[in-house]
Design a protein around this motif. Structure first.
Motif, PDB file in Angstrom:
ATOM      1  N   GLN A 126       0.852  -1.184   0.000  1.00 30.55           N
ATOM      2  CA  GLN A 126       0.000   0.000   0.000  1.00 30.55           C
ATOM      3  C   GLN A 126       0.886   1.231   0.000  1.00 30.55           C
ATOM      4  OE1 GLN A 126      -3.049   0.313   3.047  1.00 30.55           O
ATOM      5  NE2 GLN A 126      -3.354   2.487   2.633  1.00 30.55           N
ATOM      6  N   ILE A 127       0.612   2.162  -0.919  1.00 28.13           N
ATOM      7  CA  ILE A 127       1.496   3.329  -1.075  1.00 28.13           C
ATOM      8  C   ILE A 127       0.778   4.656  -0.827  1.00 28.13           C
ATOM      9  CG2 ILE A 127       3.189   2.184  -2.515  1.00 28.13           C
ATOM     10  CD1 ILE A 127       0.585   4.501  -4.083  1.00 28.13           C
ATOM     11  N   GLY A 128      -0.485   4.611  -0.436  1.00 22.29           N
ATOM     12  CA  GLY A 128      -1.204   5.852  -0.169  1.00 22.29           C
ATOM     13  C   GLY A 128      -2.687   5.607  -0.057  1.00 22.29           C
ATOM     14  N   LYS A 129      -3.439   6.692  -0.009  1.00 20.79           N
ATOM     15  CA  LYS A 129      -4.895   6.624   0.056  1.00 20.79           C
ATOM     16  C   LYS A 129      -5.475   7.731  -0.815  1.00 20.79           C
ATOM     17  CE  LYS A 129      -6.842   5.673   4.043  1.00 20.79           C
ATOM     18  NZ  LYS A 129      -7.397   5.840   5.413  1.00 20.79           N
ATOM     19  N   ASP A 130      -6.588   7.404  -1.472  1.00 20.83           N
ATOM     20  CA  ASP A 130      -7.224   8.325  -2.412  1.00 20.83           C
ATOM     21  C   ASP A 130      -8.627   8.688  -1.927  1.00 20.83           C
ATOM     22  OD1 ASP A 130      -7.918   9.727  -4.764  1.00 20.83           O
ATOM     23  OD2 ASP A 130      -8.638   7.897  -5.731  1.00 20.83           O
ATOM     24  N   ALA A 131      -9.120   9.828  -2.374  1.00 20.13           N
ATOM     25  CA  ALA A 131     -10.521  10.211  -2.177  1.00 20.13           C
ATOM     26  C   ALA A 131     -11.174  10.221  -3.555  1.00 20.13           C
ATOM     27  CB  ALA A 131     -10.616  11.593  -1.525  1.00 20.13           C
ATOM     28  N   VAL A 132     -11.849   9.123  -3.916  1.00 18.65           N
ATOM     29  CA  VAL A 132     -12.525   9.059  -5.209  1.00 18.65           C
ATOM     30  C   VAL A 132     -13.463  10.253  -5.317  1.00 18.65           C
ATOM     31  CG1 VAL A 132     -14.047   7.740  -6.709  1.00 18.65           C
ATOM     32  CG2 VAL A 132     -12.395   6.552  -5.252  1.00 18.65           C
ATOM     33  N   ASP A 258      -7.446  15.616   4.006  1.00 19.10           N
ATOM     34  CA  ASP A 258      -7.730  15.489   5.438  1.00 19.10           C
ATOM     35  C   ASP A 258      -8.925  14.574   5.676  1.00 19.10           C
ATOM     36  OD1 ASP A 258      -5.628  17.120   6.109  1.00 19.10           O
ATOM     37  OD2 ASP A 258      -6.856  18.925   6.346  1.00 19.10           O
ATOM     38  N   ALA A 259      -9.985  14.743   4.870  1.00 14.11           N
ATOM     39  CA  ALA A 259     -11.184  13.924   5.045  1.00 14.11           C
ATOM     40  C   ALA A 259     -10.920  12.468   4.683  1.00 14.11           C
ATOM     41  CB  ALA A 259     -12.327  14.479   4.200  1.00 14.11           C
ATOM     42  N   ALA A 260     -10.073  12.241   3.698  1.00 14.56           N
ATOM     43  CA  ALA A 260      -9.716  10.873   3.336  1.00 14.56           C
ATOM     44  C   ALA A 260      -8.879  10.225   4.425  1.00 14.56           C
ATOM     45  CB  ALA A 260      -8.957  10.852   2.014  1.00 14.56           C
ATOM     46  N   GLN A 261      -7.952  10.984   4.988  1.00 21.81           N
ATOM     47  CA  GLN A 261      -7.077  10.449   6.028  1.00 21.81           C
ATOM     48  C   GLN A 261      -7.854  10.119   7.292  1.00 21.81           C
ATOM     49  OE1 GLN A 261      -3.797  13.028   7.247  1.00 21.81           O
ATOM     50  NE2 GLN A 261      -2.509  11.225   7.478  1.00 21.81           N
ATOM     51  N   SER A 262      -8.802  10.981   7.657  1.00 18.43           N
ATOM     52  CA  SER A 262      -9.569  10.772   8.891  1.00 18.43           C
ATOM     53  C   SER A 262     -10.670   9.732   8.732  1.00 18.43           C
ATOM     54  CB  SER A 262     -10.198  12.095   9.343  1.00 18.43           C
ATOM     55  OG  SER A 262     -11.223  12.501   8.446  1.00 18.43           O
ATOM     56  N   GLY A 263     -11.041   9.431   7.485  1.00 20.41           N
ATOM     57  CA  GLY A 263     -12.144   8.514   7.240  1.00 20.41           C
ATOM     58  C   GLY A 263     -13.493   9.211   7.149  1.00 20.41           C
ATOM     59  N   ALA A 264     -13.504  10.556   7.235  1.00 24.06           N
ATOM     60  CA  ALA A 264     -14.765  11.296   7.168  1.00 24.06           C
ATOM     61  C   ALA A 264     -15.366  11.263   5.767  1.00 24.06           C
ATOM     62  CB  ALA A 264     -14.547  12.747   7.604  1.00 24.06           C
ATOM     63  N   TYR A 265     -14.516  11.158   4.755  1.00 19.59           N
ATOM     64  CA  TYR A 265     -15.021  11.121   3.386  1.00 19.59           C
ATOM     65  C   TYR A 265     -15.393   9.691   3.019  1.00 19.59           C
ATOM     66  CZ  TYR A 265     -15.342  11.862  -1.649  1.00 19.59           C
ATOM     67  OH  TYR A 265     -15.789  11.916  -2.943  1.00 19.59           O
ATOM     68  N   PRO A 266     -16.639   9.433   2.615  1.00 25.88           N
ATOM     69  CA  PRO A 266     -17.098   8.052   2.413  1.00 25.88           C
ATOM     70  C   PRO A 266     -16.382   7.302   1.304  1.00 25.88           C
ATOM     71  CG  PRO A 266     -18.969   9.568   2.550  1.00 25.88           C
ATOM     72  CD  PRO A 266     -17.732  10.410   2.451  1.00 25.88           C
ATOM     73  N   MET A 267     -15.896   8.023   0.283  1.00 27.77           N
ATOM     74  CA  MET A 267     -15.303   7.336  -0.873  1.00 27.77           C
ATOM     75  C   MET A 267     -13.778   7.354  -0.837  1.00 27.77           C
ATOM     76  SD  MET A 267     -17.945   7.742  -4.052  1.00 27.77           S
ATOM     77  CE  MET A 267     -17.431   9.356  -4.613  1.00 27.77           C
ATOM     78  N   VAL A 307      -3.068  10.779   0.035  1.00 28.20           N
ATOM     79  CA  VAL A 307      -2.662  10.721   1.439  1.00 28.20           C
ATOM     80  C   VAL A 307      -1.472   9.780   1.579  1.00 28.20           C
ATOM     81  CG1 VAL A 307      -3.377  10.142   3.789  1.00 28.20           C
ATOM     82  CG2 VAL A 307      -5.037  11.143   2.191  1.00 28.20           C
ATOM     83  N   PRO A 308      -0.345  10.231   2.141  1.00 33.56           N
ATOM     84  CA  PRO A 308       0.796   9.329   2.336  1.00 33.56           C
ATOM     85  C   PRO A 308       0.466   8.236   3.354  1.00 33.56           C
ATOM     86  CG  PRO A 308       1.431  11.650   2.598  1.00 33.56           C
ATOM     87  CD  PRO A 308      -0.061  11.599   2.595  1.00 33.56           C
ATOM     88  N   VAL A 309       1.188   7.131   3.284  1.00 28.26           N
ATOM     89  CA  VAL A 309       1.078   6.112   4.323  1.00 28.26           C
ATOM     90  C   VAL A 309       1.829   6.603   5.560  1.00 28.26           C
ATOM     91  CG1 VAL A 309       0.900   4.247   2.646  1.00 28.26           C
ATOM     92  CG2 VAL A 309       3.142   4.847   3.576  1.00 28.26           C
ATOM     93  N   SER A 310       1.562   5.968   6.690  1.00 30.03           N
ATOM     94  CA  SER A 310       2.280   6.309   7.913  1.00 30.03           C
ATOM     95  C   SER A 310       3.720   5.823   7.814  1.00 30.03           C
ATOM     96  CB  SER A 310       1.605   5.657   9.119  1.00 30.03           C
ATOM     97  OG  SER A 310       1.715   4.240   9.032  1.00 30.03           O
ATOM     98  N   GLU A 311       4.581   6.384   8.669  1.00 31.46           N
ATOM     99  CA  GLU A 311       5.967   5.913   8.690  1.00 31.46           C
ATOM    100  C   GLU A 311       6.029   4.447   9.099  1.00 31.46           C
ATOM    101  OE1 GLU A 311       8.497   8.420  10.969  1.00 31.46           O
ATOM    102  OE2 GLU A 311       8.250  10.162   9.655  1.00 31.46           O
ATOM    103  N   GLU A 312       5.088   4.024   9.964  1.00 32.28           N
ATOM    104  CA  GLU A 312       5.045   2.614  10.361  1.00 32.28           C
ATOM    105  C   GLU A 312       4.706   1.726   9.165  1.00 32.28           C
ATOM    106  OE1 GLU A 312       4.749   5.185  13.776  1.00 32.28           O
ATOM    107  OE2 GLU A 312       3.528   5.100  11.946  1.00 32.28           O
TER     108      GLU A 312
END
Length: 326
Positions: A126-132, A258-267, A307-312
């Motif tokens: 996994q290399i990141g997160k997107d907000a479709v 921010d919304a994608a990282q927090s999970g507030a954005y549904p997509m 959204v970048p992945v965490s350092e972990e």
């Protein structure tokens, strides 16, 4: 980093030092690779080649990192080709014609079987997160859509006009722009938004080129389309992002990092690269993937629009990479 084999303990030390020290990097160009392109993994001429195919959503990340890597490794060519997640798996990666496949959804069972049938062992990172992002023409009155309304618009035999979705909206034909069925974004949207409401509509303007989707929405009245957030952010003056809510009474949330990282954005959804284990035995491939994973927790990813992945997570990815060749 060099193109010759490095002692694994030295790699591991350098990697930990890199992650601890890296806070941000400058924005890198989103332009396509200017080096030689072509099909087939492996070397070409006197230049080693690392072939990257797959998701058009992941493409801006891969292309940006490929350019940066080639600047530091002039003897390595990293052609990147946005074939779509499914198209990349079926036509390039699983037949052994590419080393890396970007993916905007996990590999499917039939794709994994195809890889195995061809002697290709994919390794997932996994290399990141997107907000479709669902976008409409700037003149559109639509500001928010629920999952149910999105399903009405995008399912086969669903709504034909905007007033079919909401009687207060224009009595005008819905013009749709979206990714083709070979796209991971198509698969994700069909499975997670349309779901049991039916199959994805077939009558729409489909292209793997997200910039063409943006242009179609911009120039077509009463239009709507969807794609990865990076393409919206680069063109937010040309089109309008629609807020999305799950359930009729849920909060309407616009796409953002921010919304994608927090999970507030549904997509919101994860992004991946899949790497051939056999290809990793070649130093240019290993070195490029190592560089890619190191950068995945930095501002390089957010500069592109994800959204970048965490350092972990980055450290876990790098340990998985190291274990894959031991």
């Amino acid at each position: 980093m060099t193109d010759t084999k490095m002692d694994r303990s030295v790699r591991s030390f350098s990697r930990r030092k890199f992650i601890a020290a890296t806070g941000a990097v400058g924005a890198l160009s989103l332009a396509g690779c200017t080096e030689n392109t072509g099909n087939g993994a492996g070397s070409g001429g006197d230049r080693e080649r690392v072939v990257v195919t797959g998701s058009s959503t992941v493409f801006p990340v891969s292309d940006t990192l490929a350019e940066e890597f080639m600047n530091d490794h002039p003897k390595v060519n990293v052609p990147t080709n946005p074939t779509g997640t499914g198209g990349g798996f079926s036509n390039n990666f699983c037949p052994g014609n590419s080393d890396i496949n970007g993916a905007s959804r996990p590999i499917q069972d039939e794709e994994l079987q195809n890889c195995q049938d061809n002697g290709v062992e994919p390794i997932e990172f996994q290399i990141g997160k997107d907000a479709v992002t669902m976008a409409v023409n700037n003149d559109s009155p639509i500001d928010c859509l629920s999952y149910d309304q999105l399903a009405q618009i995008w399912r086969q035999n669903g709504a034909e006009t905007w007033s079919d979705v909401n009687s207060e909206w224009p009595d005008a034909q819905i013009k749709r722009f979206g990714p083709p069925s070979t796209s991971g974004t198509f698969d994700w949207f069909r499975n997670n938004v349309i779901g049991d409401a039916g199959s994805h509509i077939q009558q729409y303007e489909a292209t793997e080129n997200d910039n063409e989707l943006v242009q179609g929405i911009e120039t077509t009245q009463h239009s709507i389309g969807y794609f990865g957030y990076a393409y919206y952010r680069e063109n937010q003056d040309r089109i309008k992002a629609v807020g999305v809510r799950q359930g009729e009474n849920g909060e309407c949330t616009k796409p953002s990092l921010d919304a994608a990282q927090s999970g507030a954005y549904p997509m919101a959804r994860p992004l991946y690269i899949y790497v051939s284990k056999e290809s990793l035995q070649r130093d240019p491939v290993y070195n490029f993937v190592e560089f890619y994973l190191e950068q995945s927790s930095t501002d390089t990813i957010s500069d592109v629009g994800y959204v970048p992945v965490s350092e972990e997570q980055a450290q876990s990815n790098l340990e998985k990479l190291e274990n894959a060749v031991n």
